[in-house]
Design a protein around this motif. Structure first.
Motif, short mmCIF file in Angstrom:
data_model
loop_
_atom_site.label_atom_id
_atom_site.label_comp_id
_atom_site.label_asym_id
_atom_site.label_seq_id
_atom_site.Cartn_x
_atom_site.Cartn_y
_atom_site.Cartn_z
N SER A 88 -11.82 -5.28 -0.18
CA SER A 88 -12.60 -4.12 0.26
C SER A 88 -13.79 -4.60 1.08
O SER A 88 -14.48 -5.55 0.71
CB SER A 88 -13.10 -3.35 -0.97
OG SER A 88 -14.03 -2.36 -0.57
N CYS A 111 -14.25 3.20 -2.19
CA CYS A 111 -13.47 1.96 -2.17
C CYS A 111 -14.24 0.84 -2.87
O CYS A 111 -13.70 0.14 -3.73
CB CYS A 111 -13.17 1.60 -0.72
SG CYS A 111 -12.14 0.14 -0.51
N ARG A 112 -15.52 0.69 -2.52
CA ARG A 112 -16.33 -0.41 -3.07
C ARG A 112 -16.46 -0.33 -4.58
O ARG A 112 -16.36 -1.32 -5.29
CB ARG A 112 -17.71 -0.39 -2.41
CG ARG A 112 -18.62 -1.52 -2.85
CD ARG A 112 -20.01 -1.38 -2.26
NE ARG A 112 -20.69 -0.20 -2.76
CZ ARG A 112 -21.12 0.80 -2.00
NH1 ARG A 112 -20.95 0.77 -0.69
NH2 ARG A 112 -21.74 1.85 -2.52
N SER A 156 -12.52 7.92 1.05
CA SER A 156 -13.06 6.72 1.69
C SER A 156 -13.04 6.86 3.22
O SER A 156 -12.47 7.79 3.77
CB SER A 156 -12.29 5.48 1.26
OG SER A 156 -10.94 5.64 1.64
N ALA A 165 -4.44 1.54 -1.21
CA ALA A 165 -4.61 0.74 -2.43
C ALA A 165 -4.33 1.57 -3.67
O ALA A 165 -3.85 1.05 -4.70
CB ALA A 165 -6.03 0.17 -2.48
N SER A 171 0.81 -1.21 0.00
CA SER A 171 0.00 0.00 0.00
C SER A 171 0.85 1.27 0.00
O SER A 171 0.39 2.32 0.43
CB SER A 171 -0.94 0.00 1.20
OG SER A 171 -0.20 -0.02 2.40
N ALA A 187 -8.14 2.37 1.47
CA ALA A 187 -8.38 2.70 0.06
C ALA A 187 -7.31 3.65 -0.49
O ALA A 187 -6.77 3.39 -1.59
CB ALA A 187 -9.78 3.28 -0.11
N LEU A 189 -12.33 0.64 -6.66
CA LEU A 189 -11.29 -0.37 -6.90
C LEU A 189 -11.65 -1.32 -8.05
O LEU A 189 -10.78 -1.62 -8.89
CB LEU A 189 -11.00 -1.15 -5.61
CG LEU A 189 -10.21 -0.34 -4.56
CD1 LEU A 189 -10.11 -1.09 -3.25
CD2 LEU A 189 -8.81 -0.03 -5.09
N PHE A 209 -6.61 -5.78 -3.38
CA PHE A 209 -7.31 -4.74 -2.61
C PHE A 209 -8.81 -4.71 -2.95
O PHE A 209 -9.64 -4.47 -2.07
CB PHE A 209 -6.68 -3.38 -2.85
CG PHE A 209 -5.32 -3.22 -2.25
CD1 PHE A 209 -5.14 -3.35 -0.87
CD2 PHE A 209 -4.21 -2.93 -3.02
CE1 PHE A 209 -3.89 -3.21 -0.29
CE2 PHE A 209 -2.96 -2.79 -2.45
CZ PHE A 209 -2.78 -2.93 -1.09
N LEU A 237 -10.49 7.91 -4.25
CA LEU A 237 -10.30 6.92 -3.19
C LEU A 237 -9.86 7.56 -1.87
O LEU A 237 -10.00 6.95 -0.80
CB LEU A 237 -9.30 5.85 -3.63
CG LEU A 237 -9.95 4.54 -4.11
CD1 LEU A 237 -10.82 4.77 -5.34
CD2 LEU A 237 -8.90 3.48 -4.40
N CYS A 243 -8.16 7.58 -8.66
CA CYS A 243 -7.24 7.46 -7.52
C CYS A 243 -7.49 8.58 -6.50
O CYS A 243 -7.43 8.36 -5.29
CB CYS A 243 -5.79 7.50 -8.00
SG CYS A 243 -5.22 5.96 -8.76
N THR A 297 -3.98 -4.56 -7.19
CA THR A 297 -5.33 -3.96 -7.19
C THR A 297 -6.41 -5.03 -7.08
O THR A 297 -7.45 -4.81 -6.43
CB THR A 297 -5.52 -3.12 -8.47
OG1 THR A 297 -4.44 -2.18 -8.59
CG2 THR A 297 -6.84 -2.36 -8.44
#
Length: 421
Positions: free
Chosen positions: A342, A349-350, A386, A394, A288, A391, A353, A338, A383, A380, A335
């Protein structure tokens, strides 16, 4: 050879026994603390030692302990976090298999410092041998009077329980871990209130990484000045366990001074690159963190030095890549991990990703388009909105892939496929 503190009793293929640990001064610090120190004085010792959290954030351990209100409710809890699930990080497992009693004694002293009566050691379920070792050695420590009721006749009592995690990456996040311990779904919780005020079952709770706690007995026994002198830098005392993996000759765990140059870790202790391979980049602090380029190989590995050059030391898990390795493929692999892990609690995040994974997969497999690059950069950034730090973590390898290796990404797009295959 640098001084070995946490690995001083490390032996091939077996743990250090309780007798061996005590023979080297083990549990003397606990006895001294219970006989001579008030909880506040233990916090002051650790604060002077500049002990910072080894779980990744680098937060000062004593400040976290001091965040428990003096008039806070009872019972209080301590949680030792060993739920290391991030790819490339394996230092906790090695530490447990080397010298479990330095962890157990650290747990006991830290619990006393916050006036906790119960402690949990939260272990990744794949580490069944680690859980088994801890359960056995905790029982031996209890039989010897170092845990349980009225420890060493001091009047202080502590119960220590080994808890096997549910087996999800999110369970290693502090607030999600507490939910998991209470039997709830392991979703993160945004403070305030902080766990030190309202944690397990609404009571003050401190969560520390086990490597952090393992340092505590040595600080008490040898003093904060000694601990600071182990380090090559100011504001971060002691040694650090670095786990090195990837394209090096001698992967493994190495206990080295805080602030040791990254180049020294890779080229000397990990043996350098495998024959015929050339260093391309590394993830310096676990999966990460951001890709780090060769021009920064001489950076010191401590929390502040890494932050000054725009990177994080994280857990000190160094993953090394060579010039023949496709970084688009490597980032896609991370990825996917991650995305799968999640917890699904918050939208960035959900949803973000899987979106990023899909774009990277298309680029790696010959379906990439130029417009995907700004789409990835934009996602990116989302994220960072989050609920927890996992996240943004990630997103770090993805964002740095485009920052430092955009040419390689474009080569995939132009050639309509991976140039490394």
């Amino acid at each position: 050879m640098y001084p070995q503190v946490l690995f001083r009793n490390r032996k091939a293929k077996r743990i250090a026994t309780l007798d061996e640990y005590c023979g080297g001064g083990g549990y003397q610090a606990l006895g001294d603390v219970l006989a001579k120190y008030a909880p506040k004085e233990v916090c002051a010792l650790v604060e002077k030692a500049n002990l910072r959290g080894r779980g990744g954030a680098g937060f000062p351990a004593a400040k976290k302990w001091e965040a428990v209100p003096e008039d806070g409710a009872f019972p209080r809890y301590l949680v030792a976090n060993s739920d290391e699930m991030e790819p490339g990080t394996f230092k906790d497992r090695v530490l447990i298999h080397a010298d479990p009693h330095t962890i157990i004694e650290g747990v006991a002293i830290a619990a006393y410092a916050i006036s906790a009566s119960k402690a949990f050691i939260f272990v990744r379920p794949d580490y069944e041998s680690s859980a088994w070792i801890l359960e056995n050695e905790i029982e031996k420590a209890k039989q010897a009077g170092y845990l349980g009721k009225n420890i060493l006749g001091s009047g202080y009592s502590l119960e220590v329980i080994v808890h096997r995690s549910g087996g999800r990456y999110i369970c290693g996040e502090g607030t999600a871990l507490l939910n998991a311990l209470m039997g709830k779904r392991a979703n993160p919780k945004k403070p305030p209130p902080y766990p030190t005020v309202e944690g397990l079952w609404g009571r003050p709770t401190v969560v520390n990484n086990i490597e952090t706690l393992a340092n505590v007995p040595h600080i008490v026994r040898n003093g904060p000045e000694w601990f600071n002198e182990l380090s090559m830098v100011e504001k971060s005392g002691g040694t650090k366990i670095f786990s090195v993996s990837g394209r090096v000759k001698n992967p493994g765990c190495f206990e080295l001074p805080m602030g040791v140059p990254l180049r020294e870790i890779i080229e000397e202790h990990a043996g350098g690159m495998l024959p015929g391979l050339e260093f391309k980049t590394c993830l310096p602090g676990g999966a990460s963190t951001r890709f780090l380029t060769p021009d920064l190989l001489d950076v010191r590995m401590d929390f502040d030095s890494m932050a000054e050059v725009g990177h994080r030391m994280g857990t000190g898990a160094i993953i090394v890549f060579d010039r023949k390795t496709c970084l688009v493929g490597a980032t896609l692999n991370l990825t996917q991990f991650f995305m799968r892990e999640s917890c699904g609690w918050c939208t960035p995040c959900r949803e973000g990703l899987p979106y990023l994974k899909d774009l990277l997969w298309r680029i790696e497999n010959g379906e990439g388009k130029e417009e995907y690059i700004p789409m990835i950069q934009s996602m990116c950034k989302h994220l960072w909105n989050s609920y927890c730090a996992l996240a943004p973590g990630a997103a770090s390898p993805i964002e740095s892939l485009l920052t430092f290796f955009e040419d390689e990404v474009r080569e995939h797009i132009v050639q309509k496929g991976c140039p490394f295959k």
